[in-house]
Write a protein that holds these residues in place. Sequence first.
Motif, PDB file in Angstrom:
ATOM      1  N   ARG A  59      -0.442   1.528  10.403  1.00  7.17           N
ATOM      2  CA  ARG A  59       0.223   0.390  11.072  1.00  7.17           C
ATOM      3  C   ARG A  59      -0.141   0.348  12.564  1.00  7.17           C
ATOM      4  O   ARG A  59      -0.413  -0.713  13.118  1.00  7.17           O
ATOM      5  N   ARG A  71      -6.360   8.465   6.348  1.00  8.48           N
ATOM      6  CA  ARG A  71      -6.354   9.562   5.370  1.00  8.48           C
ATOM      7  C   ARG A  71      -7.356  10.649   5.752  1.00  8.48           C
ATOM      8  O   ARG A  71      -7.142  11.824   5.473  1.00  8.48           O
ATOM      9  N   LEU A 130       3.436   0.806   2.972  1.00  7.94           N
ATOM     10  CA  LEU A 130       3.122  -0.156   4.019  1.00  7.94           C
ATOM     11  C   LEU A 130       3.090  -1.528   3.364  1.00  7.94           C
ATOM     12  O   LEU A 130       2.397  -1.737   2.362  1.00  7.94           O
ATOM     13  N   PHE A 169       0.870  -1.178   0.000  1.00  6.31           N
ATOM     14  CA  PHE A 169       0.000   0.000   0.000  1.00  6.31           C
ATOM     15  C   PHE A 169       0.904   1.223   0.000  1.00  6.31           C
ATOM     16  O   PHE A 169       1.868   1.277   0.758  1.00  6.31           O
ATOM     17  N   VAL A 204       6.110  -0.390   7.847  1.00  9.42           N
ATOM     18  CA  VAL A 204       6.057   0.867   7.100  1.00  9.42           C
ATOM     19  C   VAL A 204       7.475   1.240   6.683  1.00  9.42           C
ATOM     20  O   VAL A 204       8.393   1.250   7.505  1.00  9.42           O
ATOM     21  N   GLU A 215       5.526   6.934   1.147  1.00 14.68           N
ATOM     22  CA  GLU A 215       5.740   5.848   2.108  1.00 14.68           C
ATOM     23  C   GLU A 215       5.015   4.599   1.620  1.00 14.68           C
ATOM     24  O   GLU A 215       4.046   4.680   0.862  1.00 14.68           O
ATOM     25  N   TYR A 262       2.372  -5.561   3.946  1.00 18.90           N
ATOM     26  CA  TYR A 262       1.764  -6.543   4.846  1.00 18.90           C
ATOM     27  C   TYR A 262       2.195  -7.937   4.416  1.00 18.90           C
ATOM     28  O   TYR A 262       1.980  -8.344   3.274  1.00 18.90           O
ATOM     29  N   LYS A 270      -7.661  -9.429   5.687  1.00 19.65           N
ATOM     30  CA  LYS A 270      -6.710  -8.481   6.267  1.00 19.65           C
ATOM     31  C   LYS A 270      -6.453  -7.317   5.310  1.00 19.65           C
ATOM     32  O   LYS A 270      -6.362  -6.168   5.738  1.00 19.65           O
ATOM     33  N   GLU A 271      -6.336  -7.618   4.023  1.00 18.10           N
ATOM     34  CA  GLU A 271      -6.091  -6.541   3.059  1.00 18.10           C
ATOM     35  C   GLU A 271      -7.208  -5.510   3.087  1.00 18.10           C
ATOM     36  O   GLU A 271      -6.967  -4.313   3.000  1.00 18.10           O
ATOM     37  N   ALA A 301       2.867  -6.049   9.643  1.00 17.63           N
ATOM     38  CA  ALA A 301       2.864  -4.864   8.782  1.00 17.63           C
ATOM     39  C   ALA A 301       4.126  -4.057   9.046  1.00 17.63           C
ATOM     40  O   ALA A 301       4.533  -3.885  10.190  1.00 17.63           O
ATOM     41  N   SER A 317       2.676  10.059   9.995  1.00 21.72           N
ATOM     42  CA  SER A 317       2.193   9.896   8.621  1.00 21.72           C
ATOM     43  C   SER A 317       0.986   8.964   8.586  1.00 21.72           C
ATOM     44  O   SER A 317       0.710   8.213   9.525  1.00 21.72           O
ATOM     45  N   THR A 318       0.293   9.039   7.464  1.00 21.31           N
ATOM     46  CA  THR A 318      -0.870   8.170   7.248  1.00 21.31           C
ATOM     47  C   THR A 318      -0.485   6.703   7.385  1.00 21.31           C
ATOM     48  O   THR A 318      -1.210   5.913   7.989  1.00 21.31           O
ATOM     49  N   MET A 319       0.669   6.334   6.809  1.00 21.26           N
ATOM     50  CA  MET A 319       1.088   4.932   6.851  1.00 21.26           C
ATOM     51  C   MET A 319       1.425   4.483   8.265  1.00 21.26           C
ATOM     52  O   MET A 319       1.093   3.377   8.681  1.00 21.26           O
ATOM     53  N   THR A 320       2.112   5.343   9.007  1.00 25.78           N
ATOM     54  CA  THR A 320       2.448   4.984  10.382  1.00 25.78           C
ATOM     55  C   THR A 320       1.162   4.835  11.202  1.00 25.78           C
ATOM     56  O   THR A 320       1.014   3.894  11.992  1.00 25.78           O
ATOM     57  N   ILE A 345      -6.803  -3.438   6.151  1.00 22.57           N
ATOM     58  CA  ILE A 345      -5.750  -2.425   5.992  1.00 22.57           C
ATOM     59  C   ILE A 345      -6.261  -1.275   5.126  1.00 22.57           C
ATOM     60  O   ILE A 345      -6.033  -0.100   5.435  1.00 22.57           O
ATOM     61  N   SER A 346      -6.976  -1.608   4.046  1.00 20.83           N
ATOM     62  CA  SER A 346      -7.519  -0.551   3.183  1.00 20.83           C
ATOM     63  C   SER A 346      -8.465   0.358   3.955  1.00 20.83           C
ATOM     64  O   SER A 346      -8.452   1.583   3.799  1.00 20.83           O
ATOM     65  N   LEU A 366      -3.635  -0.902  12.941  1.00 23.69           N
ATOM     66  CA  LEU A 366      -3.701  -2.343  12.677  1.00 23.69           C
ATOM     67  C   LEU A 366      -3.350  -3.137  13.939  1.00 23.69           C
ATOM     68  O   LEU A 366      -3.949  -4.174  14.229  1.00 23.69           O
TER      69      LEU A 366
END
Lengths: 87, 280
Positions: B227, B252, A20, A13, A31, A18, A22, B240-241, A29, B221-224, B244-245, B230
């Motif tokens: 995670r 976001r 991510l 993703f 990052v 950045e 999985y 799981k995907e 996961a 950040s959005t990604m951090t 995560i989405s 999660l």
Amino acid sequence: METCPRRCDVKEFEEDGEVLLYHPLRDEATVLNQSAAEVWQLCDGKASLEAITTRLGARYGVEGTLLFDDVVTALLELSSRELIELA
Amino acid sequence: MIYGLDFPHRLNVVFNGWQVTVRAQTPELAEPLHDLFFHLLSDDPGSSEILLELHLRRIGDEFFELEEYGKRHEQGPLSNLLHHVREWVTDSFVSACPELLWLHAGGAAYEGRAVLLPGQSGVGKSSLTAGLVDRGCRYLTDDIVPLDPSLNCVVPFPFPPSVRRVSPENSGGWGLFLRQQKDDIRISSDQVSDEPIPVNTLIFPEYLQGVSTGVLMEEVSTMTATRLLLSQCVRYDAEKEQTISRLLDLSRSARCFRLVYDNPEQALSAIERVAADGGR
């Protein structure tokens, strides 16, 4: 024979540079910051360590050899999380 | 045993179209259950389907029994059994609502926008959430938050906030702090949000004794954030995907921060500041 790192089969993703990742088998996961993500994206199973550092060096306008240690560190970290294969 | 006669005090706990029935043997046992479920009780549960039926009775001087007939039971002091009641009821709603995303988080609504505080046990979710309500926010949840991923909204799940009396530095260590008995805090109905609230701010708290400034708030950040969210998911029935989405969408749509603090009052002020700044 040269090592050509290859990305493992993980879900990716991307957002704002950045990434991510999985890993379904490890249920983990990770990052990657922008520079680690760039290394990850160059691990296509064809580019050697030297080719990766050269490409990144060209991207940032520096000698690839200057990036060697950082790239090796990133690759080892990715490998330890089974996100790339080094063979 | 005829349950209707032996357990005449019936409470209907309702969430998202589902119902749990808890029956108590005496008014003295019904009272703490009533306090526990106060904001989720319904006199008229209508056609909501019953997920679980629990019975609470006294079996000794200070010894009680909680039973799901024919399936499981626990015996012990009342405070322990109330903890089990809360856990079993929560689990049954989590299982019944896989369409919702369930996270370990506290949450309160600041001017109609939800501030979520995801984190593991001991980071101060409940204390900070209760503090926000004290400062005028509307209460959403204290430990487990159900999210409607299609709207990125928190669905109120208002068990009373349950907080430890003594802070970590006065507890004789982290392990002893976590093992402390918690006290439920009463919150009046007008302090509780009665409708889903869109998420605006995600704050990941971390209690760390000796933070020189008392509080450190930094944007992540959005990604951090994804995670970190999660790692606080209660369960994944969906793929799981897909989870995560959904978490990525949530991150976001919100501003995301890491909060390190050892002064709760300063932490609350910092939370209010970022909540007032507005989300994305």
